[in-house]
Design a protein around this motif. Structure first.
Motif: not given
Length: 168
Positions: A101, A103, A106, A112, A116, A131, A140, A144, A151, A153, A155
């Motif tokens: 995903l 984005d 976030g 999100t 999901l 993510a 965020y 999540v 998950l 993540v 970034t």
């Protein structure tokens, strides 16, 4: 994050160097399935970039780009009451696939989490969920990861500018 296998692949040098012209080592598993989710409310460019990069390293038949339209539903006073997913184009089940995903931002995690939940309730269980918010806030990440502890993540930047002191 994608599954790998050990493999041996002949290179162009195989014709002139018998037994030595091969790559031996890890490579992406050709049977790996990846589904990139384009959350239209969030922005489509990061999803398109991920899709194109994945088709460069996996078979095109192993990569899918879904379009998840998330339009806000509001009451008469303008308060957001939910989300309408009716314009979405999802290509089928995600069982065993890597669900990605991308984005641009976030912020709260609500988009999100809703995306999901929609996939898990209607399209099966992916092997892994990733993510990719380009910018993420602590709010965020908390939202999540509380909802989906497995998950993954990534970034590019953690944005803390508007966070309350207790969040920081």
């Amino acid at each position: 994050e994608l599954p790998r296998i050990e493999s041996e692949v002949p290179t162009r040098m195989a014709a002139t160097h018998a037994g030595r012209g091969a790559y031996r080592g890890p490579m992406f598993d050709p049977s790996a399935q990846a589904v990139v989710v384009d959350i239209i409310r969030a922005g489509i460019v990061p999803s398109q970039v991920c899709f194109e990069l994945l088709t460069a390293v996996l078979s095109e038949s192993s990569v899918r780009l879904d379009h998840l339209t998330m339009a806000r539903l509001s009451d008469a006073e303008g308060h957001v009451t939910g989300v309408d997913l009716s314009g979405s184009k999802i290509g089928g089940r995600v069982d065993g696939a890597t669900l990605i995903l991308p984005d641009p931002m976030g912020a709260t995690g609500v988009t999100t989490v809703r995306a999901l939940r929609h996939y898990l309730e209607n399209y099966g269980r992916p092997k892994k969920i990733i993510a990719l918010p380009m910018i993420a806030t602590p709010e965020y990440l908390r939202a999540v990861l509380e909802e989906f502890p497995d998950l993954v993540v990534y970034t590019a930047r953690l944005d803390r500018g508007m966070s309350d002191p207790e969040v920081l």
